[in-house]
Each structure stands twice: as C-alpha cells, then as structure tokens.
Design a protein around this motif. Structure first.
Motif, PDB file in Angstrom:
ATOM      1  N   GLU A   1       0.726  -1.229  -0.074  1.00 47.90           N
ATOM      2  CA  GLU A   1      -0.142  -0.005  -0.011  1.00 47.90           C
ATOM      3  C   GLU A   1       0.776   1.312  -0.088  1.00 47.90           C
ATOM      4  O   GLU A   1       0.234   2.433   0.022  1.00 47.90           O
ATOM      5  CB  GLU A   1      -0.908  -0.039   1.366  1.00 47.90           C
ATOM      6  CG  GLU A   1      -1.992  -0.977   1.162  1.00 47.90           C
ATOM      7  CD  GLU A   1      -2.751  -1.372   2.708  1.00 47.90           C
ATOM      8  OE1 GLU A   1      -2.269  -0.676   3.566  1.00 47.90           O
ATOM      9  OE2 GLU A   1      -3.626  -1.948   2.518  1.00 47.90           O
ATOM     10  N   GLY A   2       2.200   1.218   0.050  1.00 50.10           N
ATOM     11  CA  GLY A   2       2.874   2.323  -0.058  1.00 50.10           C
ATOM     12  C   GLY A   2       3.292   3.148   1.219  1.00 50.10           C
ATOM     13  O   GLY A   2       3.948   3.988   1.348  1.00 50.10           O
ATOM     14  N   ASP A   3       2.928   2.122   2.561  1.00 53.62           N
ATOM     15  CA  ASP A   3       3.289   2.750   3.813  1.00 53.62           C
ATOM     16  C   ASP A   3       4.348   2.197   4.599  1.00 53.62           C
ATOM     17  O   ASP A   3       4.324   1.293   4.994  1.00 53.62           O
ATOM     18  CB  ASP A   3       1.941   2.369   4.707  1.00 53.62           C
ATOM     19  CG  ASP A   3       2.062   3.031   6.025  1.00 53.62           C
ATOM     20  OD1 ASP A   3       2.998   3.935   6.496  1.00 53.62           O
ATOM     21  OD2 ASP A   3       1.185   3.135   6.823  1.00 53.62           O
ATOM     22  N   MET A   4       5.496   2.741   3.979  1.00 55.40           N
ATOM     23  CA  MET A   4       6.818   2.214   4.259  1.00 55.40           C
ATOM     24  C   MET A   4       7.330   2.200   5.517  1.00 55.40           C
ATOM     25  O   MET A   4       7.949   1.236   6.261  1.00 55.40           O
ATOM     26  CB  MET A   4       7.767   2.827   3.104  1.00 55.40           C
ATOM     27  CG  MET A   4       7.690   2.509   1.846  1.00 55.40           C
ATOM     28  SD  MET A   4       8.129   1.012   1.504  1.00 55.40           S
ATOM     29  CE  MET A   4       7.914   0.892  -0.239  1.00 55.40           C
ATOM     30  N   ALA A   5       6.801   3.234   6.238  1.00 54.93           N
ATOM     31  CA  ALA A   5       7.032   3.534   7.688  1.00 54.93           C
ATOM     32  C   ALA A   5       6.331   2.524   8.557  1.00 54.93           C
ATOM     33  O   ALA A   5       7.107   1.795   9.493  1.00 54.93           O
ATOM     34  CB  ALA A   5       6.504   4.984   8.313  1.00 54.93           C
ATOM     35  N   THR A   6       5.163   2.409   8.261  1.00 52.75           N
ATOM     36  CA  THR A   6       4.572   1.108   9.123  1.00 52.75           C
ATOM     37  C   THR A   6       4.983  -0.036   8.674  1.00 52.75           C
ATOM     38  O   THR A   6       5.094  -1.101   9.824  1.00 52.75           O
ATOM     39  CB  THR A   6       2.863   1.135   8.590  1.00 52.75           C
ATOM     40  OG1 THR A   6       2.359   2.408   9.079  1.00 52.75           O
ATOM     41  CG2 THR A   6       2.023   0.153   9.415  1.00 52.75           C
ATOM     42  N   ALA A   7       5.266  -0.381   7.558  1.00 47.84           N
ATOM     43  CA  ALA A   7       5.906  -1.836   7.145  1.00 47.84           C
ATOM     44  C   ALA A   7       7.352  -1.824   7.778  1.00 47.84           C
ATOM     45  O   ALA A   7       7.495  -3.215   8.548  1.00 47.84           O
ATOM     46  CB  ALA A   7       6.072  -1.595   5.790  1.00 47.84           C
ATOM     47  N   GLU A   8       8.018  -0.666   8.218  1.00 40.10           N
ATOM     48  CA  GLU A   8       9.354  -1.067   8.750  1.00 40.10           C
ATOM     49  C   GLU A   8       8.986  -1.218  10.209  1.00 40.10           C
ATOM     50  O   GLU A   8       9.755  -2.281  10.734  1.00 40.10           O
ATOM     51  CB  GLU A   8      10.178   0.226   8.368  1.00 40.10           C
ATOM     52  CG  GLU A   8      11.565   0.114   8.978  1.00 40.10           C
ATOM     53  CD  GLU A   8      12.607  -1.052   8.444  1.00 40.10           C
ATOM     54  OE1 GLU A   8      13.559  -1.181   8.765  1.00 40.10           O
ATOM     55  OE2 GLU A   8      12.071  -1.575   7.422  1.00 40.10           O
ATOM     56  N   ALA A   9       8.219  -0.646  10.665  1.00 39.00           N
ATOM     57  CA  ALA A   9       7.731  -0.647  12.200  1.00 39.00           C
ATOM     58  C   ALA A   9       7.338  -2.205  12.422  1.00 39.00           C
ATOM     59  O   ALA A   9       7.778  -2.716  13.605  1.00 39.00           O
ATOM     60  CB  ALA A   9       6.809   0.215  12.564  1.00 39.00           C
ATOM     61  N   MET A  10       6.571  -2.613  11.703  1.00 41.56           N
ATOM     62  CA  MET A  10       5.901  -4.013  11.962  1.00 41.56           C
ATOM     63  C   MET A  10       7.079  -5.048  11.515  1.00 41.56           C
ATOM     64  O   MET A  10       7.429  -6.064  12.403  1.00 41.56           O
ATOM     65  CB  MET A  10       4.659  -4.267  10.955  1.00 41.56           C
ATOM     66  CG  MET A  10       3.637  -3.772  11.312  1.00 41.56           C
ATOM     67  SD  MET A  10       2.415  -3.963  10.097  1.00 41.56           S
ATOM     68  CE  MET A  10       0.854  -3.614  11.021  1.00 41.56           C
ATOM     69  N   SER A  11       8.072  -4.778  10.679  1.00 44.13           N
ATOM     70  CA  SER A  11       8.948  -5.610  10.406  1.00 44.13           C
ATOM     71  C   SER A  11      10.112  -5.939  11.751  1.00 44.13           C
ATOM     72  O   SER A  11      10.553  -6.941  12.070  1.00 44.13           O
ATOM     73  CB  SER A  11       9.813  -5.410   9.221  1.00 44.13           C
ATOM     74  OG  SER A  11       9.198  -5.670   8.124  1.00 44.13           O
ATOM     75  N   LEU A  12      10.359  -4.780  12.281  1.00 44.18           N
ATOM     76  CA  LEU A  12      11.405  -4.571  13.266  1.00 44.18           C
ATOM     77  C   LEU A  12      10.689  -5.397  14.554  1.00 44.18           C
ATOM     78  O   LEU A  12      11.239  -5.777  15.247  1.00 44.18           O
ATOM     79  CB  LEU A  12      11.389  -3.011  13.763  1.00 44.18           C
ATOM     80  CG  LEU A  12      12.478  -2.457  12.854  1.00 44.18           C
ATOM     81  CD1 LEU A  12      12.492  -0.881  12.841  1.00 44.18           C
ATOM     82  CD2 LEU A  12      13.838  -2.890  13.057  1.00 44.18           C
ATOM     83  N   ARG A  13       9.284  -5.044  14.961  1.00 38.48           N
ATOM     84  CA  ARG A  13       8.610  -5.936  15.896  1.00 38.48           C
ATOM     85  C   ARG A  13       8.785  -7.245  15.513  1.00 38.48           C
ATOM     86  O   ARG A  13       8.919  -8.048  16.722  1.00 38.48           O
ATOM     87  CB  ARG A  13       7.276  -5.522  16.034  1.00 38.48           C
ATOM     88  CG  ARG A  13       6.891  -4.182  16.715  1.00 38.48           C
ATOM     89  CD  ARG A  13       5.310  -3.858  16.716  1.00 38.48           C
ATOM     90  NE  ARG A  13       4.691  -4.861  17.339  1.00 38.48           N
ATOM     91  CZ  ARG A  13       3.283  -5.053  17.538  1.00 38.48           C
ATOM     92  NH1 ARG A  13       2.617  -4.236  16.598  1.00 38.48           N
ATOM     93  NH2 ARG A  13       2.903  -5.950  18.076  1.00 38.48           N
ATOM     94  N   ALA A  14       8.716  -7.845  14.446  1.00 37.73           N
ATOM     95  CA  ALA A  14       8.492  -9.232  13.988  1.00 37.73           C
ATOM     96  C   ALA A  14      10.057  -9.603  14.436  1.00 37.73           C
ATOM     97  O   ALA A  14      10.263 -10.662  14.958  1.00 37.73           O
ATOM     98  CB  ALA A  14       8.079  -9.482  12.692  1.00 37.73           C
ATOM     99  N   GLN A  15      11.057  -8.865  13.976  1.00 40.81           N
ATOM    100  CA  GLN A  15      12.604  -9.587  14.111  1.00 40.81           C
ATOM    101  C   GLN A  15      12.773  -9.582  15.545  1.00 40.81           C
ATOM    102  O   GLN A  15      13.441 -10.471  15.892  1.00 40.81           O
ATOM    103  CB  GLN A  15      13.349  -8.277  13.331  1.00 40.81           C
ATOM    104  CG  GLN A  15      14.684  -8.608  13.317  1.00 40.81           C
ATOM    105  CD  GLN A  15      15.631  -7.666  12.827  1.00 40.81           C
ATOM    106  OE1 GLN A  15      15.181  -6.761  11.911  1.00 40.81           O
ATOM    107  NE2 GLN A  15      16.968  -7.589  12.874  1.00 40.81           N
ATOM    108  N   GLY A  16      12.232  -8.689  16.300  1.00 34.12           N
ATOM    109  CA  GLY A  16      12.270  -8.919  17.743  1.00 34.12           C
ATOM    110  C   GLY A  16      11.979 -10.151  18.293  1.00 34.12           C
ATOM    111  O   GLY A  16      12.605 -10.652  19.254  1.00 34.12           O
TER     112      GLY A  16
END
Length: 842
Positions: free
Chosen positions: A475-490
């Motif tokens: 959807e082009g929401d890169m900030a949200t995508a990155e925040a969710m990925s960082l949570r998943a990585q943790g």
C-alpha cells in the motif's frame, strides 16, 4: 437452582436466558456482563459468542441448523458459514469442550449443532434485560471477521513425548523473565524417575503421551493434567504436559511446566536428564541447546524414532531445514509403527516444504494424510491438511487450493484448537495476498495477530506482523511496514528462530532497495548491510538455498550501488549454488541478472553466453515466464553488440510469448528493446510506431515505469534524428524518483538529458550549459568502471564540443569496436560524417 421446562417455546426460553443468570454444568453465565465464570476462572464472551451460546442453550435438546443460527445471530449481514464454525470453535475452547467428546456442544454432521447440557436458572437472580445495556447480541452488525495464513502449527512429538512440526516459521519461547508456576520437590529416589509413582499416574501418562503422538492436544492435556496432579515430581509428565499446553496455545503455562521439568531433570540419570532437558529447552525456546542435546542422543542411540522426531522438530523450529531433511532420513529402512510412519512423513513434508521442494512435500504429506484417514487419526489428519495447503500455495496450484482449503478449514474448526485456527487464518491471508485481495487478507492477518497475542504465542505474532508488513509495503506505507518488521524481528530473536530473523532481514533490505537509487544512497547502503547480516545467518544454518537467494539479492544491491564487479561475483556464486541444488528456474533468474551486470561491464560475449544458458533452461522449463525473460536480456545484449538481426529475432520471439501469457508490462518493455534494435538498423518509422504503442498502452494502465522508459526511448530516437527540442520535451513527463532502476540505467537517462541540453545549446550557438551534466555522468561512469556508459558519454561530449576533430571520433570508434559495441561504432561514424559535412558547408 431451577431447571428449564423443555416444553417452553424456544424464543421465550432464549429471551429468559438473555435476562437471567444461568448455569451450564460448572459454568455460570452472566449475559448482561457477557461473562462466563467458574471457580478461580473467568472468561469474557464476545457479543457473537454470547449470542450463539444463548440460542443453543435456549434450544437445548434439539438440533439447531446452521441456517437458523446465521439468521438469528447475523440477521442483517451476509457471512460465510466459516464465521459460524469459528464462533462455535471459540466457544468450545472457552468452555473447555471437545468436538470429539462433547460435554456442551455436539456437532450434527451436515445439519448443525445441539446443546447437550441442560441450562439451569439461578433462582432470585434475575437480571435487568440485556437490551437496556447493550446492543442485542442476536441482532446488529456482524463482528469484524478476519481470516489469515502463513502457518505455524507446532506438531509436537514425544516418542513417548511429542513431535512439533509447524506451518510457516516454527514456534519457540525463551525462558527469560517468567516465574515458575509452582515449587516442586524432587522424588527421594532417582533410580526410576521416568516411571510415575502411582498406577493412576502411569495410566494417564501413557494414554496422554499416546494422544500427543496422534497430535490430539486437547485430550492429551486432560489426561496429562490428571497425571501431573497425581505425581507432580515426575519430569516426563511435566515436559509432556508442557508440550500439550504449547500445542493448545497456552505458552505461558507451557514455559512454566517446561521449567519445572528442567528442575526435576537435574535429579535424573544422565541419559534421561539429557532427554528431558532437551525437550524442555525446545519448549522454553533455547533451540540451540535442544539441537545440541538431541544430536548427542541420536549419536548414542541412532535410529530411535522418538529421538529422531524430537531432533527434527528442534531443527525445524530453529530454521535448520536442510539438516532436518538429513536427520529424518536416518529412519530410512527402519521398521516403524503405522503412527510413527505418519509422523515421519508429516515432519519430512514440513522439512521439504521449507527446503523449497514443494512437489515432494505435497506428495509426502498426502501419503501422511492417507495413513491418518485410514487410522482415524483426526488431529494428525488436520495438521497434515495445513501442510498440504501451504504446499499448494508454494506451488501456485490455483485450481486445487480452494477445494482443499475448504476441507482443511472444516477439519481445523472441528478440532477447535485456537492456535491451529490462527495458523489457518495466516494461510488464508497469504493466499489473499497472492490474489491481490488486500482488504480481506489484511483483516484476516490482523485477526490472527490478535489471537496469537491472546495466546502469548510469540512466533505466531512474528509471522502475522511479517505478513502485515507486506500488506503495508504494497500500500506504499513504508514507515508502518518497517515498524512491523522490526517488531517481528525482535520476536524472532526472543524465540531463537534464526530463519525467521533471516526472512525479516531480507524483506527489510528489499524494502530499502525500493527507494530511488541515485537520491537514496544511504538506503541502499543499509540494504546491503541487512542482506549481509541475513547471509551470515543462512550460512550458519547451512541453508544453501537461502544463501543463494541472498547472494542474488546482494548482487542487485551492489549493482544499484554501482559496484558492478562485486555484483558479478555474487551472481556467479548464486548461479553455481542454484545449479547444485537442482533449481533451474531460479538458476535462470540469476543468469539473467548476471547477463545484465556483464553487459554493464562491456563483457558482451560473456553477457550473451549467460542469457543463452538461461534461454536453454527456459526452453525446458514448465515455468512459461523463464524463456521470454531470457530472450529479452539476450536481445538487449545483441543490440549492444551491434548484431541487430539477432536482436530482432530474440525480441520478436519474446514478444510473441508475452502475448500468449497476456503479460502487458514485460511485453511493453520488450517492445522498447525491439525499437532500439530497429534504430540500430535505421528502421526509424517502425521503431517510432512501437514506442508510440508502448507509451499509449502504459499510460492507459497507469504504468509509470514503462511509460517513463518509453518516453526516454522516444527521446533517444528523436535525438538520433537530430530533433533535439522535440526530444527534450519528452523528458519532463518522466519522474526523477519513485521507481527503482539500476544506477547505470538512471545514469544513462541523465546522459540523454545532458546530451540533449548540450545539443540545443550548440544549435543556438551558445556556450554549452549541458557539458557540466555530461562531465558528471562521465565521472560517475569512470568511478564505477561502467565502460559502455563511459564511452557513450565521451561520444556525447565530443558531439557537444562541436570540435569536428576527426581524430577524436576515430579514437572513440576504435574503442567501440574494441568493446564490440558495433552499434555505437556505426553511430560515431555517422556523427563524424555529419559533422564533416556541416563544417564543409560552413
């Protein structure tokens, strides 16, 4: 307590229940508060759960059809039966009920449901009607229903214990920071610690572990809980109970029981201590210790099924897929019971699936399902179904997926185990993503995330967040995508899931590459760092396939950064590994990347060779996109070589294949390559027709990238014709950022712009303002050793300087011939003649 009159009219009974406190066996139901309570336990019901419970209880003793329930609970909404099935499954979980051995709600196949427990009103406790306090649960809008996929079913095996396989990324939990639920004392004797203290404990322990082997977690939990109450100091019972709790989704209690087992194991004999400690470590989340301990046990006792199964489960949980396949092969030729054979096949199918052997995984899991069906192993059959639909997704089997998924959904809902229901939702969401059903898929992923959070399932949460990050990025929401990925990585780090970490790192790196390569150098530097970090993990896991993919990605990253020589080495290594793994389609993809990088380096013969190898694979491949993609690259390299006739043949065959596949975007790009070949043979009229057609089609589709490429091709054609002003007018329509091209290609576009500005200045007789731009491109090309771009830029500078120096053109022409750039050599010759003619006229 007052019993209901069965003869009472059903609707009036339901209304009475809505306004009163009543009981169902040991449960007390408060409809006004939406609460289900028992001694020491309280459960909150959602409005739809309460509505279904009230209607079934009010119609106690008779079969309530699915249509009745849908009409009563979802009167103004169009919902699928799956919503009702999920709701009943959730109710069973809250009540502690079982679909196989119902104490409350019985399923009547092909008809509906029947409440088998008679409700009882609590005298003098009548409530104010619920409708005065809240929206009636039997009317109103449907609940937000969000089905989802990607799977993380933990199938746990304990030969006497459990097998834990999974769908997607394996689950595990760390031991850090949680309290032990109870203190236990070790038994006085340490001689026979794995033999329960009483006959009752032994009976329930043996039956419970047998249920675990069948993956019947609910029944196993009930039996093992009784065994643990009878003999709380038995390490084997505690670790088996932890496994059952993990399968049911109660991870907090599972960790607690596993920790108790670890304490009790200290008093066991060495061999028994290693066995129990390894199993407990896996549940707690220390998969490194689990793999180490279970590997030692398999060395001491090779070929023992329970040891092999436990080791494979731990390897899958950690992400060691190749090692898991090798481990399960230790049982080849070993005589196994029917149940052990079904579990062996189930684990093998999971390991194969994540080793990218989808066809083998599908065949293997279907054999496991056949055994489970014959032996009436309902839970194992349902878990195998989850693996089957995941394999169908990997293989892109559209035709089969829907019918198989419907059956699997029914089986999973009947089991009523919340973790598996959430896994099913993840699978559904993944499929929705593939089909571009974004709204449905995202809602389903959120639903799974909420359920995993309720269960305390960290791996499940990580999987759901990873899936949601993909939706956000789309959807082009890169900030949200990155925040969710960082949570998943943790979360993956907490559960020691190395492959999960690797996956998220790769996706984050790809996201950074989506930024414009010239304006966002820092993003690409970050991407290379993330890819490198992921590569270290894949090498540690001995995952050759992941390592090849990451090297391929690092090649792209290096190429975007202008490090073409580094990119070529990464691509070569990826090609070699993929060939060794027997993955021809992926090998062809890497060969195409290698061919483009070699062309940038002016290694044109090697570039053609790479594309030819890809073409050979494509002609034998079942994937219809492999061949036309290879032919596209081959055509472009032939253009650079000046072999226009060969380029025309390659591009025309590629075009016809894209037409058959109805693939608009690659068709348009290939058309542009064909136009470049036509410019090379000076068939300018046909070239312009192709570019016009491409530009119009891309504009209608809203395809900004292809339209931009078409406009630059048109500018190049017009520049070739000397129409500099018209050519420059094409360029402002092309965005300078917002889409990703290779750095060399964007630099080539800058070259065209600068050359046009220089030519216009020359035409006006002005000092050349475009030379600065051309000098910048020349510096860029020289620094990155892009020899073709460097030569093209020097040619543009010579033209802009209006020198008319034949020696300069001759030197450039010799270099072009040396680099086999025969098409460019002809352009230089043409320009030299035009310049000489112009000077003679003056």
């Amino acid at each position: 307590m007052i019993d209901f009159e069965v003869q009472q009219a059903p609707q009036s009974v339901v209304q009475t229940l809505e306004e009163s406190l009543f009981t169902l066996n040991h449960w007390r139901v408060d409809p006004g508060a939406g609460v289900l309570s028992a001694p020491h336990k309280t459960q909150r019901l959602s409005p739809k759960q309460l509505a279904v419970l009230l209607f079934l209880a009010g119609n106690h003793g008779r079969i309530v059809t699915r249509d009745e329930l849908l009409e009563e609970v979802w009167p103004e909404s169009v919902v699928e039966e799956g919503a009702l099935t999920r709701c009943v499954s959730e109710l069973r979980t809250l009540l502690g009920d079982s679909a196989k051995h119902p104490k409350f709600i019985r399923t009547v196949p092909k008809l509906g449901y029947r409440m088998v427990t008679k409700p009882g009103l609590i005298s003098e406790q009548t409530r104010v009607p619920m409708k005065q306090h809240q929206t009636p649960v039997t009317r109103g809008r449907a609940m937000w229903s969000m089905p989802w996929v990607a799977g993380s079913v933990l199938a746990v095996w304990l030969g006497w214990t459990t097998i834990e396989g999974w769908l997607g990324d394996a689950r595990s939990i760390r031991a850090d920071g949680f309290e032990i639920a109870q203190e236990t004392r070790p038994a006085a004797s340490t001689d026979f610690q794995l033999v329960p203290a009483t006959r009752k404990a032994l009976k329930h322990y043996e039956t419970g572990t047998e249920r675990l082997r069948q993956l019947d977690a609910q029944e196993a939990f009930h039996l093992l809980r009784i065994a643990a109450e009878e003999d709380p100091n038995h390490a084997g019972i505690q670790v088996a109970l932890a496994s059952a709790l993990s399968l049911l989704g109660d991870d907090a209690q599972a960790r607690s029981r596993a920790s108790i087992a670890l304490r009790l194991a200290q008093h066991l004999k060495p061999h028994e201590r290693l066995w129990v400690a390894s199993l407990a470590s896996r549940i707690i989340g220390d998969t490194h210790e689990a793999v180490k301990g279970l590997s030692a046990l398999n060395t001491l006792r090779p070929g023992k099924p329970e040891y092999v199964f436990a080791l494979v489960s731990a390897q899958l949980q950690r992400g060691n897929y190749a090692e898991a396949v090798t481990s399960i092969q230790r049982l080849n030729g070993v005589s196994l019971s029917v149940l052990d054979e079904a579990n062996r096949l189930l684990l093998l199918s999971r390991a194969l699936l994540f080793s990218n052997a989808g066809h083998e995984a599908l065949a293997t899991v279907r054999t496991a399902k056949a055994i489970a069906r014959k032996e009436k192993l309902d839970s194992l059959f349902a878990v195998a179904g989850l693996v089957e639909v995941q394999a169908l997704i990997q293989l892109g089997e559209e035709a089969e997926f829907d019918s198989v998924f419907a059956d699997v959904e029914s089986d999973i809902m009947e089991l009523g185990e919340p973790r598996r229901v959430a896994d099913l939702q993840l699978t559904e969401s993944e499929r929705s993503f593939q089909r571009s059903q974004m709204t449905k898929g995202k809602e389903t992923a959120y639903s799974a995330l909420v359920e995993f959070e309720r269960l305390g399932d960290l791996s499940g949460q990580a999987e759901a967040l990873t899936q949601l990050a993909r939706y956000a990025q789309t959807e082009g929401d890169m900030a949200t995508a990155e925040a969710m990925s960082l949570r998943a990585q943790g979360l993956y780090q907490q559960v020691d899931n190395r492959f999960g970490q690797l996956t998220v790192l790769n996706e984050r790196a790809v996201r950074h590459l989506s930024f414009d390569p010239i304006e966002s150098a820092e993003h690409h530097k970050k991407a290379c760092g993330l890819f490198s970090e992921a590569l270290l993990i894949s090498d540690e896991l001995s995952n050759k396939h992941a390592s090849a993919v990451l090297r391929h990605n690092l090649g792209h990253c290096s190429r975007l950064a202008g490090q073409n020589q580094v990119a070529i080495e990464y691509f070569r290594k990826a090609v070699t590994v993929l060939e060794d793994l027997g993955l021809p389609d992926e090998q062809a993809n890497a060969l195409n990347s290698l061919g483009h990088a070699l062309r940038d380096e002016a290694k044109l013969r090697q570039s053609v060779e790479a594309f030819h190898l890809s073409e050979i694979i494509g002609r034998q491949s079942s994937n219809p996109q492999v061949l036309p993609t290879a032919l596209m690259g081959l055509g472009l390299s032939y253009i650079a070589l000046g072999q226009s006739e060969s380029a025309l043949r390659a591009c025309e065959e590629s075009l016809s294949l894209w037409v058959e596949l109805e693939q608009a975007e690659p068709f348009e790009v290939t058309q542009l390559y064909l136009a470049k070949a036509l410019i090379g043979v000076e068939d300018l009229e046909r070239a312009q027709a192709l570019i016009d057609r491409s530009m119009s089609s891309a504009s209608q589709r809203g395809d900004v990238l292809t339209e931009g490429l078409a406009r630059y091709a048109m500018a190049e054609l017009l520049m070739f014709q000397g129409k500099h002003q018209e050519a420059l007018q094409q360029l402002p329509a092309v965005p300078s950022s917002g889409y990703t091209l290779t750095t060399s290609l964007q630099a080539h576009q800058l070259l065209i712009r600068s050359a046009l500005e220089s030519a216009l200045a020359r035409d006006r007789g002005e000092l050349d303002p475009g030379l600065d731009g051309l000098q910048s491109v020349l510096t860029f090309a020289t620094q990155r050793n892009l020899r073709i771009l460097e030569l093209q830029t020097r040619f543009a500078i010579a033209d802009a300087q209006q020198s008319g120096d034949s020696a300069v053109y001759s030197g450039l022409q010799e270099q072009a011939i040396e680099l086999e750039l025969l098409g460019l050599a002809r352009q230089i010759e043409r320009s030299k003649k035009l310049r000489s003619a112009s000077l003679s006229m003056n």
